[in-house]
Design a protein around this motif. Structure first.
Motif, PDB file in Angstrom:
ATOM      1  N   ALA A   1      -2.819  -0.884  -3.349  1.00  0.00           N
ATOM      2  CA  ALA A   1      -3.647   0.308  -3.129  1.00  0.00           C
ATOM      3  C   ALA A   1      -2.752   1.528  -2.992  1.00  0.00           C
ATOM      4  CB  ALA A   1      -4.523   0.146  -1.894  1.00  0.00           C
ATOM      5  N   ILE A   2      -3.300   2.672  -3.424  1.00  0.00           N
ATOM      6  CA  ILE A   2      -2.582   3.942  -3.352  1.00  0.00           C
ATOM      7  C   ILE A   2      -3.491   4.972  -2.692  1.00  0.00           C
ATOM      8  CG2 ILE A   2      -1.510   5.808  -4.672  1.00  0.00           C
ATOM      9  CD1 ILE A   2      -1.049   3.761  -6.931  1.00  0.00           C
ATOM     10  N   TYR A   3      -2.957   5.662  -1.678  1.00  0.00           N
ATOM     11  CA  TYR A   3      -3.689   6.805  -1.130  1.00  0.00           C
ATOM     12  C   TYR A   3      -3.207   8.068  -1.837  1.00  0.00           C
ATOM     13  CZ  TYR A   3      -4.425  10.974   1.588  1.00  0.00           C
ATOM     14  OH  TYR A   3      -4.737  12.264   1.948  1.00  0.00           O
TER      15      TYR A   3
ATOM     16  N   GLY B   1       0.839  -1.183   0.000  1.00  0.00           N
ATOM     17  CA  GLY B   1       0.000   0.000   0.000  1.00  0.00           C
ATOM     18  C   GLY B   1       0.876   1.235   0.000  1.00  0.00           C
ATOM     19  N   LEU B   2       0.621   2.145  -0.920  1.00  0.00           N
ATOM     20  CA  LEU B   2       1.440   3.341  -1.081  1.00  0.00           C
ATOM     21  C   LEU B   2       0.668   4.550  -0.557  1.00  0.00           C
ATOM     22  CD1 LEU B   2       4.109   4.452  -2.413  1.00  0.00           C
ATOM     23  CD2 LEU B   2       2.750   4.837  -4.468  1.00  0.00           C
ATOM     24  N   ILE B   3       1.270   5.285   0.361  1.00  0.00           N
ATOM     25  CA  ILE B   3       0.645   6.497   0.898  1.00  0.00           C
ATOM     26  C   ILE B   3       1.336   7.701   0.275  1.00  0.00           C
ATOM     27  CG2 ILE B   3       0.179   7.860   2.958  1.00  0.00           C
ATOM     28  CD1 ILE B   3       0.097   5.326   4.567  1.00  0.00           C
ATOM     29  N   GLY B   4       0.626   8.394  -0.604  1.00  0.00           N
ATOM     30  CA  GLY B   4       1.180   9.556  -1.295  1.00  0.00           C
ATOM     31  C   GLY B   4       1.406   9.273  -2.767  1.00  0.00           C
ATOM     32  N   HIS B   5       1.000  10.207  -3.613  1.00  0.00           N
ATOM     33  CA  HIS B   5       1.153  10.017  -5.057  1.00  0.00           C
ATOM     34  C   HIS B   5       1.660  11.303  -5.699  1.00  0.00           C
ATOM     35  CE1 HIS B   5       0.175   9.179  -9.291  1.00  0.00           C
ATOM     36  NE2 HIS B   5       0.243   7.917  -8.948  1.00  0.00           N
ATOM     37  N   GLY B   6       2.865  11.709  -5.259  1.00  0.00           N
ATOM     38  CA  GLY B   6       3.506  12.870  -5.852  1.00  0.00           C
ATOM     39  C   GLY B   6       4.642  12.458  -6.766  1.00  0.00           C
ATOM     40  N   TYR B   7       5.617  13.359  -6.899  1.00  0.00           N
ATOM     41  CA  TYR B   7       6.735  13.121  -7.818  1.00  0.00           C
ATOM     42  C   TYR B   7       7.526  11.865  -7.451  1.00  0.00           C
ATOM     43  CZ  TYR B   7      11.199  13.781 -10.200  1.00  0.00           C
ATOM     44  OH  TYR B   7      12.324  13.594 -10.956  1.00  0.00           O
ATOM     45  N   ALA B   8       7.876  11.720  -6.162  1.00  0.00           N
ATOM     46  CA  ALA B   8       8.707  10.590  -5.761  1.00  0.00           C
ATOM     47  C   ALA B   8       8.000   9.262  -5.987  1.00  0.00           C
ATOM     48  CB  ALA B   8       9.129  10.731  -4.301  1.00  0.00           C
ATOM     49  N   SER B   9       6.704   9.209  -5.691  1.00  0.00           N
ATOM     50  CA  SER B   9       5.955   7.968  -5.892  1.00  0.00           C
ATOM     51  C   SER B   9       5.906   7.591  -7.370  1.00  0.00           C
ATOM     52  CB  SER B   9       4.531   8.111  -5.354  1.00  0.00           C
ATOM     53  OG  SER B   9       4.532   8.204  -3.958  1.00  0.00           O
ATOM     54  N   ALA B  10       5.523   8.579  -8.201  1.00  0.00           N
ATOM     55  CA  ALA B  10       5.357   8.305  -9.620  1.00  0.00           C
ATOM     56  C   ALA B  10       6.680   7.998 -10.313  1.00  0.00           C
ATOM     57  CB  ALA B  10       4.676   9.492 -10.295  1.00  0.00           C
ATOM     58  N   THR B  11       7.751   8.677  -9.887  1.00  0.00           N
ATOM     59  CA  THR B  11       9.035   8.533 -10.566  1.00  0.00           C
ATOM     60  C   THR B  11       9.825   7.328 -10.077  1.00  0.00           C
ATOM     61  OG1 THR B  11       9.143  10.942 -10.839  1.00  0.00           O
ATOM     62  CG2 THR B  11      11.186   9.709 -11.153  1.00  0.00           C
ATOM     63  N   PHE B  12       9.848   7.116  -8.761  1.00  0.00           N
ATOM     64  CA  PHE B  12      10.695   6.069  -8.193  1.00  0.00           C
ATOM     65  C   PHE B  12       9.906   4.850  -7.705  1.00  0.00           C
ATOM     66  CE2 PHE B  12      13.026  10.076  -7.476  1.00  0.00           C
ATOM     67  CZ  PHE B  12      14.224   9.774  -8.112  1.00  0.00           C
ATOM     68  N   HIS B  13       9.028   5.061  -6.750  1.00  0.00           N
ATOM     69  CA  HIS B  13       8.471   3.920  -6.019  1.00  0.00           C
ATOM     70  C   HIS B  13       7.586   3.017  -6.884  1.00  0.00           C
ATOM     71  CE1 HIS B  13       9.965   5.114  -2.044  1.00  0.00           C
ATOM     72  NE2 HIS B  13       9.803   6.352  -2.495  1.00  0.00           N
ATOM     73  N   ILE B  14       6.635   3.594  -7.593  1.00  0.00           N
ATOM     74  CA  ILE B  14       5.712   2.759  -8.368  1.00  0.00           C
ATOM     75  C   ILE B  14       6.448   1.939  -9.428  1.00  0.00           C
ATOM     76  CG2 ILE B  14       3.778   2.811  -9.993  1.00  0.00           C
ATOM     77  CD1 ILE B  14       2.591   5.088  -8.340  1.00  0.00           C
TER      78      ILE B  14
ATOM     79  N   ARG C   1      -6.360  -2.000   5.625  1.00  0.00           N
ATOM     80  CA  ARG C   1      -6.734  -3.099   4.736  1.00  0.00           C
ATOM     81  C   ARG C   1      -5.976  -4.371   5.093  1.00  0.00           C
ATOM     82  NH1 ARG C   1      -7.953  -1.383  -1.443  1.00  0.00           N
ATOM     83  NH2 ARG C   1      -7.464  -3.599  -1.659  1.00  0.00           N
ATOM     84  N   LYS C   2      -6.711  -5.468   5.227  1.00  0.00           N
ATOM     85  CA  LYS C   2      -6.113  -6.745   5.613  1.00  0.00           C
ATOM     86  C   LYS C   2      -5.327  -7.391   4.478  1.00  0.00           C
ATOM     87  CE  LYS C   2      -9.492  -7.733   9.222  1.00  0.00           C
ATOM     88  NZ  LYS C   2     -10.501  -8.697   9.750  1.00  0.00           N
ATOM     89  N   ASP C   3      -5.584  -6.953   3.238  1.00  0.00           N
ATOM     90  CA  ASP C   3      -4.857  -7.546   2.106  1.00  0.00           C
ATOM     91  C   ASP C   3      -3.563  -6.799   1.801  1.00  0.00           C
ATOM     92  OD1 ASP C   3      -6.102  -5.242   1.234  1.00  0.00           O
ATOM     93  OD2 ASP C   3      -6.613  -6.040  -0.750  1.00  0.00           O
ATOM     94  N   ILE C   4      -3.133  -5.912   2.689  1.00  0.00           N
ATOM     95  CA  ILE C   4      -1.897  -5.163   2.487  1.00  0.00           C
ATOM     96  C   ILE C   4      -0.900  -5.542   3.580  1.00  0.00           C
ATOM     97  CG2 ILE C   4      -0.842  -2.862   2.617  1.00  0.00           C
ATOM     98  CD1 ILE C   4      -3.208  -1.803   1.076  1.00  0.00           C
ATOM     99  N   ASP C   5       0.315  -5.922   3.161  1.00  0.00           N
ATOM    100  CA  ASP C   5       1.366  -6.353   4.085  1.00  0.00           C
ATOM    101  C   ASP C   5       2.383  -5.246   4.366  1.00  0.00           C
ATOM    102  OD1 ASP C   5       0.574  -9.290   3.947  1.00  0.00           O
ATOM    103  OD2 ASP C   5       1.044  -8.888   1.835  1.00  0.00           O
ATOM    104  N   VAL C   6       2.626  -4.403   3.361  1.00  0.00           N
ATOM    105  CA  VAL C   6       3.692  -3.400   3.443  1.00  0.00           C
ATOM    106  C   VAL C   6       3.109  -2.025   3.133  1.00  0.00           C
ATOM    107  CG1 VAL C   6       5.976  -2.720   2.624  1.00  0.00           C
ATOM    108  CG2 VAL C   6       5.308  -5.135   2.579  1.00  0.00           C
ATOM    109  N   ILE C   7       3.441  -1.046   3.968  1.00  0.00           N
ATOM    110  CA  ILE C   7       3.051   0.340   3.725  1.00  0.00           C
ATOM    111  C   ILE C   7       4.292   1.135   3.340  1.00  0.00           C
ATOM    112  CG2 ILE C   7       2.203   2.476   4.768  1.00  0.00           C
ATOM    113  CD1 ILE C   7      -0.030   0.517   4.295  1.00  0.00           C
ATOM    114  N   VAL C   8       4.198   1.887   2.245  1.00  0.00           N
ATOM    115  CA  VAL C   8       5.279   2.767   1.799  1.00  0.00           C
ATOM    116  C   VAL C   8       4.813   4.205   1.986  1.00  0.00           C
ATOM    117  CG1 VAL C   8       6.797   3.424  -0.099  1.00  0.00           C
ATOM    118  CG2 VAL C   8       6.039   1.043   0.122  1.00  0.00           C
ATOM    119  N   VAL C   9       5.512   4.956   2.832  1.00  0.00           N
ATOM    120  CA  VAL C   9       5.134   6.327   3.166  1.00  0.00           C
ATOM    121  C   VAL C   9       5.936   7.289   2.298  1.00  0.00           C
ATOM    122  CG1 VAL C   9       5.019   8.075   4.978  1.00  0.00           C
ATOM    123  CG2 VAL C   9       4.578   5.660   5.533  1.00  0.00           C
TER     124      VAL C   9
END
Length: 340
Positions: free
Chosen positions: A30-32, A4-17, A54-62
């Motif tokens: 899931a993405i917040y 589950g990804l919290i935040g959808h700015g430059y860093a999320s779109a460019t690196f994490h996703i 959410r029970k189907d999410i194991d890892v949260i990325v802030v």
């Protein structure tokens, strides 16, 4: 493992996703986002608590503004999730220590996205130090200079906790230095807001003192023509390199790890090595090792499934925040600070 990804700015779109999507064993679930966005492979929600619970999410990325890292990571750890925090880890080292203790109590993994440990220039410097071709190191100097003379209206440049380039670019340079040389004995810092109208730190010059070497870390916002990115001097030789790692620009252009040319450097930016080797003096360029940002999520996946170490120990990123705190103390007191 579902992410589950919290935040959808430059860093999320460019690196994490892109990097999460490429990692074997991880699936973005899931993405917040506070803004309306579309994603073909993950649900997009407007309630951050929905992602955490959410029970189907194991890892949260802030991946949110720096001053929110602590509260969001704490909430995710308390919910029993493994957590990745975008750098800088937290605003204070006390916050970092609290998260480390909480993760230990909950039995979950905690790590920090210090992706520039896998920059191509840094990997090359690591290899040169490993082979001792430069001899005993006396000076290491790394820069992150940019030409941005105009202040922009964004949180990174506002007078709020965790803003400014000491927490941004500084977190990268300090992490790299501590990875190479561990914690220093002293620090002297010049930390300023140098641009007209600047509210947050946009210039720093740090001198880290060790028993046998000096480490200089520098960043400025009014540098039209930057000098070397990194310089390393030792008893047998020197290494000097210009230019930034290529991976960020490649990701912005839609490239992925494994694509032809991924992480490779332009030959014109290869570093210059001058060294005494076998009684002869060598002077020439050294081909830059390819950058490998994908290693972070590969190692995280392995840590989750096989119990190996996380890619970045949270204690290491806590020490980066400690250095930032010492730097600000040095600036306030206008003196060299002894590090306990």
């Amino acid at each position: 493992m579902h992410v589950g990804l919290i935040g959808h700015g430059y860093a999320s779109a460019t690196f994490h996703i892109p990097l999460i999507n490429k990692a074997v064993g991880l699936q973005l679930q899931a993405i917040y986002s506070s803004k309306a966005v579309n994603h073909s492979h993950a649900a997009v929600v407007s309630d951050v608590n929905e992602v955490i619970s959410r029970k189907d999410i194991d890892v949260i990325v802030v991946v949110t503004p720096n001053m929110t890292h602590y509260e969001l990571a704490k909430k995710a750890i308390a919910a029993g999730k493994h957590v990745v925090v975008e750098k800088p880890f937290t605003v204070t080292s006390a916050q970092a220590d609290e998260l480390i203790d909480l993760a230990r109590q909950k039995g979950v993994l905690l790590t920090v996205f210090q992706n520039r440990r896998w920059d191509n220039d840094f990997l090359t410097v690591q290899e040169l130090l490993r082979t001792e071709v430069l001899g005993k190191i006396s000076m290491y100097e790394a820069h992150y200079d940019r030409f941005r003379p105009n202040v922009r209206q964004r949180w990174r440049e506002q007078n709020i906790p965790g803003s400014g380039i000491l927490y941004d670019l500084g977190a990268h340079l300090i992490d790299q230095a501590l990875t190479l040389f561990q914690m220093p004995k002293t620090i002297w810092a010049d930390v300023q807001a140098e641009r007209t109208g600047a509210e947050a730190v946009d210039y720093f010059h740090l001198v880290l003192g060790y028993d046998d070497k000096k480490v200089i870390l520098h960043a400025g916002s009014i540098v039209r023509e930057p000098g070397p990115k990194v310089m390393v001097h030792g008893t047998r030789g020197s290494f000097i390199k210009y230019g930034l790692d290529s991976q960020e620009d490649q990701l912005k252009k839609g490239m992925s790890p494994g694509d032809p040319g991924w992480g490779e450097d332009e030959p014109g930016q290869y570093g210059l090595l001058t060294a005494d080797i076998g009684g002869m003096t060598f002077r020439g360029t050294v081909e830059t090792l390819p950058g490998r940002y994908e290693v972070f999520y590969e190692q995280l996946s392995h840590a989750l499934t096989a119990g190996s170490a996380v890619p970045v120990l949270p204690e290491e990123s806590r020490n980066t925040i400690r250095i930032i705190e010492y730097a600000m103390q040095s600036q306030r007191e206008q003196k060299t600070i002894q590090i306990s």
